[in-house]
Design an enzyme around this catalytic site. Structure first.
Site, short mmCIF file in Angstrom:
data_model
loop_
_atom_site.label_atom_id
_atom_site.label_comp_id
_atom_site.label_asym_id
_atom_site.label_seq_id
_atom_site.Cartn_x
_atom_site.Cartn_y
_atom_site.Cartn_z
N LYS A 23 -10.16 -1.85 10.02
CA LYS A 23 -10.46 -2.76 8.92
C LYS A 23 -10.92 -4.04 10.03
O LYS A 23 -10.82 -4.78 9.64
CB LYS A 23 -9.03 -3.08 8.65
CG LYS A 23 -8.53 -1.77 7.39
CD LYS A 23 -8.03 -1.86 6.73
CE LYS A 23 -6.99 -1.07 5.67
NZ LYS A 23 -7.91 -0.62 4.87
N ASP A 48 3.86 -4.72 8.41
CA ASP A 48 2.20 -3.39 8.32
C ASP A 48 1.20 -5.54 8.40
O ASP A 48 1.32 -5.89 7.46
CB ASP A 48 2.10 -3.84 6.72
CG ASP A 48 0.78 -2.62 6.37
OD1 ASP A 48 -0.36 -2.41 6.69
OD2 ASP A 48 0.64 -1.64 5.42
N CYS A 87 -4.31 2.06 -3.77
CA CYS A 87 -3.40 2.69 -2.95
C CYS A 87 -1.91 2.07 -3.69
O CYS A 87 -1.14 1.76 -2.69
CB CYS A 87 -3.18 3.26 -1.50
SG CYS A 87 -4.64 3.97 -1.24
N HIS A 97 1.10 -1.59 -0.32
CA HIS A 97 -0.23 -0.07 -0.21
C HIS A 97 0.51 1.33 0.38
O HIS A 97 2.12 1.42 0.59
CB HIS A 97 -0.86 -0.27 1.50
CG HIS A 97 -1.73 0.43 1.74
ND1 HIS A 97 -1.72 2.24 1.83
CD2 HIS A 97 -3.23 0.65 0.95
CE1 HIS A 97 -3.33 2.92 2.32
NE2 HIS A 97 -3.70 2.07 1.46
N GLN A 122 -4.33 -5.67 6.77
CA GLN A 122 -5.48 -6.74 6.20
C GLN A 122 -4.77 -8.11 6.76
O GLN A 122 -5.39 -9.05 6.24
CB GLN A 122 -4.82 -6.62 4.66
CG GLN A 122 -4.51 -5.92 3.74
CD GLN A 122 -6.49 -5.15 3.67
OE1 GLN A 122 -7.22 -5.84 4.38
NE2 GLN A 122 -6.83 -3.76 3.61
#
Ligand code: 7TS
Length: 412
Positions: A228, A202, A368, A124, A205
């Site tokens: 999220k 990261d 993104c 991202h 997700q």
């Protein structure tokens, strides 16, 4: 708390609404943000209605209650992700702020001319741009681990970069927000450990969709967003190892992050407060704590299993639609509940519009991830992304709408 999967949709009033002249909403944009259960919304409103006060500062009852509730979320996050010490949990605005904090507070003192930072082609923008800014400022180089034709990282390239020398940081997404690829984190971690390279994960997700154990991952930094994972917007978490936190300078200066302030000099508060300047997002931290309770009530293995079932079902049906290209790994074990696709010559925005007419909310665009779009040689994709409250009936509505696209654009 125990959450029943059979009745789960009742906890989300928004899922019962209709859109576009009475079409039932089919919400399939969960990679962008998820819906919030009553339990989370109530936790936020109970704070404002019942014990709204600033934290850490006053001795009266309300302030004590708010502080206790806010701080208890730190414990719950630590337990949820198997983080050894609550002081390693820093509340931030979200993944984007978590990565910027590291690029600034760790990166600025530690990256120099000639150093290399390695990221991946499926990141991202929030895991690319902060590193570009740092590299430009310091004269360092940003390199990318490439992807293969199924959207999996080609880790041999990381070996090459390490052999070239000067790699100071490897940063990667645990799951791609476009391809759904689940990164082979243990393989990356062992290469980096052996070479003494720092790592940032990261997990925007990943944390919402699968069991994650930060201690066994063994990374230096780890960050994710509340919104999220059924939590509110504007709150997220940065985990950092003690070693890093002790060495890092503050990111923001202001109230709460100091021990003493004099005319020319200040000293810093203990961890984690050194990195939480100003009045934090108290209500939404409390909301995030409720989201963690709710997810634990379902069980993260159940979340993952449900999404694997939905994704297999969707992939099997989507593959039969004329003119469709589906991106990402073919093996369901290597991917999460995100499916990006394109129809030959049809713009993804047109696809999303036809979906919308049927009540189906999917995302179209570059997500993104323009570096990835360049690699896939497309300007954009359409993307459906699932969560625990989605059903196979909803996938059937998606498939019918996709078949409509194929008919409208004469792809049969
Ligand atoms: N990293 C990944 C892997 C993401 O998917 C996102 C957001 C971010 C970082 C940034 O998170 P934020 O909460 O700080 O904004 N991804 C998406 C998406 O796929 N569609 O909208 C936002």
């Amino acid at each position: 708390m125990q959450v029943s999967l059979l009745n789960i949709r009742k906890d989300f009033p928004i899922l019962a609404r209709t859109v576009r002249d009475g079409k039932p909403l089919v919400y399939l944009d969960n990679a962008a943000t998820t819906q919030k259960p009553n339990y989370v919304v109530d936790a936020i409103s109970n704070y404002y209605k019942g014990y709204n006060a600033n934290i850490h500062r006053a001795v009266y009852a309300l302030a004590e209650e708010a502080t206790e509730k806010y701080e208890s979320v730190r414990d719950r996050i630590a337990r949820f992700l198997n983080i050894q010490d609550r002081r390693q949990v820093i509340f931030v605005r979200g993944t984007t702020e978590g990565i910027n904090l590291v690029a600034y507070a760790w990166g600025r003192p530690n990256i120099a001319k000639g150093d290399t930072i390695v990221t991946t082609e499926y990141e991202h923008h929030s895991n690319i741009v902060p590193w570009q800014l740092l590299c430009k400022e310091k004269g360092a180089t940003l390199k990318y681990i490439p992807i293969d034709d199924q959207g999996r990282l080609i880790l041999d390239k990381l070996d090459d970069y390490i052999a070239e020398g000067n790699v100071k940081m490897v940063t990667f997404s645990l799951m791609s927000n476009v391809l759904g690829t689940i990164t082979d984190a243990p393989a990356i971690m062992s290469k980096c450990k052996e070479a003494g390279i720092h790592t940032l994960v990261d997990a925007a997700q990943a944390v919402p969709h699968m069991r994650v154990d930060v201690s066994s991952l063994g990374c230096d930094f780890f960050t994710f967003s509340g919104h999220k994972m059924m939590g509110p917007t504007g709150v997220g978490v940065l985990y950092a190892s003690h070693n890093m936190l002790e060495k890092m300078s503050p990111f923001h200066g202001g109230g709460d992050m100091i021990r003493e302030v004099h005319k020319q000099e200040s000293t810093w508060n203990d961890l984690p407060y050194k990195f939480e300047a100003g009045t934090p997002n108290i209500a939404d931290v409390i909301g995030l704590g409720a989201a963690v309770d709710y997810l634990e009530g379902i069980g993260m293995d159940n979340v993952r299993m449900h999404e694997m079932e939905l994704t297999s079902y969707a992939l099997n049906r989507m593959r039969k639609i004329p003119g469709i290209t589906i991106y990402g790994p073919t093996d369901i074990k290597e991917r999460g509940g995100v499916i990006s696709f394109n129809f030959a010559d049809v713009h993804p925005h047109d696809v999303a519009h036809i979906m919308d007419e049927e009540g189906v909310a999917i995302r179209s665009g570059h997500h993104c991830a323009q570096v990835l779009m360049e690699e896939l040689d497309v300007a954009a994709t359409s993307r459906a992304s699932f969560y625990i409250y989605n059903t196979t009936d909803e996938i059937d509505v998606l498939i019918d709408a996709l078949q409509k696209v194929a008919r409208v654009f004469k792809l049969e």
